[in-house]
Design a protein around this motif. Structure first.
Motif, PDB file in Angstrom:
ATOM      1  N   GLY A 209       0.822  -1.191   0.000  1.00  0.00           N
ATOM      2  CA  GLY A 209       0.000   0.000   0.000  1.00  0.00           C
ATOM      3  C   GLY A 209       0.858   1.243   0.000  1.00  0.00           C
ATOM      4  O   GLY A 209       2.075   1.190   0.066  1.00  0.00           O
ATOM      5  N   ASN A 210       0.216   2.374  -0.071  1.00  0.00           N
ATOM      6  CA  ASN A 210       0.944   3.634  -0.076  1.00  0.00           C
ATOM      7  C   ASN A 210       1.279   4.029   1.360  1.00  0.00           C
ATOM      8  O   ASN A 210       0.549   4.773   2.006  1.00  0.00           O
ATOM      9  CB  ASN A 210       0.084   4.709  -0.747  1.00  0.00           C
ATOM     10  CG  ASN A 210       0.844   5.997  -0.943  1.00  0.00           C
ATOM     11  OD1 ASN A 210       1.982   6.115  -0.497  1.00  0.00           O
ATOM     12  ND2 ASN A 210       0.230   6.960  -1.592  1.00  0.00           N
ATOM     13  N   GLN A 211       2.382   3.525   1.857  1.00  0.00           N
ATOM     14  CA  GLN A 211       2.747   3.756   3.239  1.00  0.00           C
ATOM     15  C   GLN A 211       3.772   4.866   3.390  1.00  0.00           C
ATOM     16  O   GLN A 211       4.403   4.986   4.437  1.00  0.00           O
ATOM     17  CB  GLN A 211       3.293   2.464   3.862  1.00  0.00           C
ATOM     18  CG  GLN A 211       2.252   1.370   3.962  1.00  0.00           C
ATOM     19  CD  GLN A 211       2.776   0.156   4.700  1.00  0.00           C
ATOM     20  OE1 GLN A 211       3.974   0.007   4.884  1.00  0.00           O
ATOM     21  NE2 GLN A 211       1.887  -0.713   5.118  1.00  0.00           N
ATOM     22  N   TYR A 212       3.926   5.700   2.357  1.00  0.00           N
ATOM     23  CA  TYR A 212       4.934   6.738   2.418  1.00  0.00           C
ATOM     24  C   TYR A 212       4.368   8.118   2.726  1.00  0.00           C
ATOM     25  O   TYR A 212       5.126   9.043   2.975  1.00  0.00           O
ATOM     26  CB  TYR A 212       5.713   6.801   1.099  1.00  0.00           C
ATOM     27  CG  TYR A 212       6.556   5.585   0.825  1.00  0.00           C
ATOM     28  CD1 TYR A 212       7.153   4.887   1.863  1.00  0.00           C
ATOM     29  CD2 TYR A 212       6.738   5.126  -0.470  1.00  0.00           C
ATOM     30  CE1 TYR A 212       7.926   3.770   1.625  1.00  0.00           C
ATOM     31  CE2 TYR A 212       7.523   4.001  -0.726  1.00  0.00           C
ATOM     32  CZ  TYR A 212       8.109   3.324   0.328  1.00  0.00           C
ATOM     33  OH  TYR A 212       8.874   2.207   0.087  1.00  0.00           O
ATOM     34  N   ASN A 213       3.050   8.285   2.675  1.00  0.00           N
ATOM     35  CA  ASN A 213       2.497   9.596   2.980  1.00  0.00           C
ATOM     36  C   ASN A 213       1.154   9.480   3.693  1.00  0.00           C
ATOM     37  O   ASN A 213       0.596   8.396   3.838  1.00  0.00           O
ATOM     38  CB  ASN A 213       2.388  10.451   1.706  1.00  0.00           C
ATOM     39  CG  ASN A 213       1.657   9.730   0.591  1.00  0.00           C
ATOM     40  OD1 ASN A 213       0.632   9.106   0.836  1.00  0.00           O
ATOM     41  ND2 ASN A 213       2.166   9.819  -0.626  1.00  0.00           N
ATOM     42  N   GLY A 216      -2.137   7.656   2.644  1.00  0.00           N
ATOM     43  CA  GLY A 216      -2.188   6.206   2.743  1.00  0.00           C
ATOM     44  C   GLY A 216      -2.853   5.722   4.020  1.00  0.00           C
ATOM     45  O   GLY A 216      -3.203   4.551   4.130  1.00  0.00           O
ATOM     46  N   PHE A 217      -3.024   6.609   4.985  1.00  0.00           N
ATOM     47  CA  PHE A 217      -3.574   6.208   6.283  1.00  0.00           C
ATOM     48  C   PHE A 217      -4.848   6.943   6.668  1.00  0.00           C
ATOM     49  O   PHE A 217      -5.604   6.474   7.512  1.00  0.00           O
ATOM     50  CB  PHE A 217      -2.524   6.450   7.380  1.00  0.00           C
ATOM     51  CG  PHE A 217      -1.301   5.595   7.243  1.00  0.00           C
ATOM     52  CD1 PHE A 217      -1.224   4.352   7.854  1.00  0.00           C
ATOM     53  CD2 PHE A 217      -0.208   6.021   6.492  1.00  0.00           C
ATOM     54  CE1 PHE A 217      -0.101   3.560   7.735  1.00  0.00           C
ATOM     55  CE2 PHE A 217       0.924   5.230   6.364  1.00  0.00           C
ATOM     56  CZ  PHE A 217       0.982   3.993   6.984  1.00  0.00           C
ATOM     57  N   ASN A 233       0.341  14.735   1.009  1.00  0.00           N
ATOM     58  CA  ASN A 233       1.593  14.133   0.562  1.00  0.00           C
ATOM     59  C   ASN A 233       2.697  14.227   1.611  1.00  0.00           C
ATOM     60  O   ASN A 233       3.866  13.940   1.324  1.00  0.00           O
ATOM     61  CB  ASN A 233       2.058  14.764  -0.749  1.00  0.00           C
ATOM     62  CG  ASN A 233       2.391  16.252  -0.587  1.00  0.00           C
ATOM     63  OD1 ASN A 233       2.096  16.850   0.440  1.00  0.00           O
ATOM     64  ND2 ASN A 233       2.975  16.843  -1.617  1.00  0.00           N
ATOM     65  N   SER A 236       4.882  10.078   5.817  1.00  0.00           N
ATOM     66  CA  SER A 236       4.450   9.388   7.031  1.00  0.00           C
ATOM     67  C   SER A 236       5.674   8.854   7.767  1.00  0.00           C
ATOM     68  O   SER A 236       6.806   8.984   7.305  1.00  0.00           O
ATOM     69  CB  SER A 236       3.497   8.239   6.681  1.00  0.00           C
ATOM     70  OG  SER A 236       4.140   7.306   5.825  1.00  0.00           O
ATOM     71  N   SER A 272      -8.108   5.618   6.312  1.00  0.00           N
ATOM     72  CA  SER A 272      -8.195   5.109   4.945  1.00  0.00           C
ATOM     73  C   SER A 272      -8.493   3.616   4.960  1.00  0.00           C
ATOM     74  O   SER A 272      -7.957   2.866   5.771  1.00  0.00           O
ATOM     75  CB  SER A 272      -6.881   5.366   4.212  1.00  0.00           C
ATOM     76  OG  SER A 272      -6.881   4.705   2.970  1.00  0.00           O
ATOM     77  N   LEU A 275      -5.784   1.742   1.350  1.00  0.00           N
ATOM     78  CA  LEU A 275      -4.344   1.694   1.133  1.00  0.00           C
ATOM     79  C   LEU A 275      -3.635   0.946   2.258  1.00  0.00           C
ATOM     80  O   LEU A 275      -3.616  -0.269   2.296  1.00  0.00           O
ATOM     81  CB  LEU A 275      -3.802   3.120   0.971  1.00  0.00           C
ATOM     82  CG  LEU A 275      -4.347   3.854  -0.267  1.00  0.00           C
ATOM     83  CD1 LEU A 275      -3.894   5.296  -0.269  1.00  0.00           C
ATOM     84  CD2 LEU A 275      -3.903   3.171  -1.545  1.00  0.00           C
ATOM     85  N   ALA A 276      -3.063   1.649   3.214  1.00  0.00           N
ATOM     86  CA  ALA A 276      -2.231   1.000   4.230  1.00  0.00           C
ATOM     87  C   ALA A 276      -3.029   0.103   5.166  1.00  0.00           C
ATOM     88  O   ALA A 276      -2.569  -0.953   5.570  1.00  0.00           O
ATOM     89  CB  ALA A 276      -1.482   2.059   5.036  1.00  0.00           C
TER      90      ALA A 276
END
Length: 367
Positions: A209-213, A216-217, A233, A236, A272, A275-276
């Motif tokens: 998942g998009n765990q970089y920003n 994503g959460f 953006n 995270s 979210s 995603l994450a």
């Protein structure tokens, strides 16, 4: 004349005391410089390492908090063993578990490789989470209350000024005191590893998942989230390894802030879903938005459990100070990358229960 005699007597008396004090100081210095000061060794120190008494600062207690659920107990054991074997400092583990796991944990900690480790076992009360976590009745088994233990650090270690929190899916390869000494900026209650750092952002994490920003959460369609004016953006951070300043934590009432956002999520569903998928990280991201310090990324080399493939070179894995198998592929159960590193620190379960779980999982994965 009498006054003069009295003054001379006082001076002589003070000179005698000063001489005796210097003699005592020399004696104590000689005693403490003895390479084997067993006679002066406090009972709290590990007998195998009396030289720690002569190392400056090693008598300071380093609290490490770790959660230990029954089905993942072997992970916590391996993590603690790796920390214990790599430090010369006075580390004390605060092991948070549930009541039905305590006997199993105590028996495991009596194993010879662990018997000198210092620890406290803390029973976590899941009732603390009532009204703050929405549990799907059809997925009740998937709810893990111990993942929220990190929210209650001041209650778990009430007298500490600073603590380290680690997840159970880590292996430490350097002295944890270095992580403990991470500098925190004034006003910051914690230091995390940002997910935009060099050890993770260069690697595409398939299936994670998009765990970089933040997007994503958190659900940015919800008005409550939009009103916070947090950029979607924004990088995270990973909440599986962090250092907390508990003095600042208490001053800012961090626990109450986290509970507030947990309760709001139950009503408004702010996290979210696409995603994450984490329910522990979102409230931390909100409370610590641009209000946290950073730890050295080598102290949280992540995503080893995101897939069965190997994403880092053997040289990099060897140089990492802390390896983190966050993701579905845990080194004790499924086919995971670098499982041989984890295996070095695993201590077999004397009851055989966890060993059996591992074999069943590996057999399932092989089909």
């Amino acid at each position: 004349v009498n006054i003069s005699i009295l003054i001379v007597a006082v001076v002589i008396f003070l000179l005698v005391i000063h001489h005796n004090f210097l003699s005592l100081s020399d004696f104590l210095r000689r005693e403490l410089s003895d390479p084997s000061p067993l006679g002066l060794q406090p009972i709290d120190f590990i007998p195998a390492a009396p030289q720690r008494l002569t190392d400056e600062g090693n008598d300071k207690e380093i609290p490490v908090v770790i959660a230990a659920s029954d089905e993942r107990l072997g992970g916590a054991i391996a993590a603690m063993n790796s920390i214990y074997r790599h430090t010369r400092s006075n580390v004390v583990f605060h092991i948070v578990t549930l009541n039905d796991t305590v006997d199993h944990l105590r028996m495991w900690l009596r194993s010879p490789p662990l018997k000198n480790m210092r620890y406290r076992i803390l029973d976590f009360d899941p009732h603390l989470l009532e009204g703050k976590v929405q549990v799907d009745p059809q997925k009740a088994d998937a709810f893990k209350p111990l993942t929220f233990a990190r929210f209650y650090l001041p209650s778990l270690v009430p007298h500490a000024e600073k603590v380290i929190y680690v997840d159970d899916d880590v292996i430490v390869q350097d002295d944890i005191v270095e992580l403990y000494n991470t500098p925190l900026k004034p006003g910051h209650a914690a230091a995390f590893s940002d997910d935009c750092d060099s050890t993770s952002s260069k690697v595409a994490v398939r299936g994670a998942g998009n765990q970089y920003n933040y997007i994503g959460f958190l659900d940015y369609k919800k008005e409550t989230i939009r009103k916070l004016a947090m950029k979607a953006n924004t990088c995270s951070f990973n909440a599986g390894v962090f250092v907390a300043n508990l003095t600042e934590w208490k001053l800012q009432n961090i626990t109450k802030q986290l509970e507030k956002w947990m309760a709001l999520n139950v009503v408004e569903e702010l996290y979210s879903k696409t995603l994450a998928g984490s329910i522990t990280t979102p409230p931390l991201l909100i409370v610590f938005y641009k209000q946290h310090s950073s730890i050295d990324p080598m102290w949280n080399v992540r995503h080893l459990g995101s897939s069965a493939g190997k994403r880092y070179s053997p040289q990099f894995v060897e140089a990492a100070k802390l390896l983190h198998w966050n993701g579905h592929f845990k080194p004790w159960g499924r086919t995971a990358s670098y499982a041989e590193v984890w295996e070095k620190w695993y201590v077999p379960d004397p009851t055989g229960k966890f060993n059996l779980i591992r074999r069943h999982s590996e057999a399932y994965e092989a089909k």
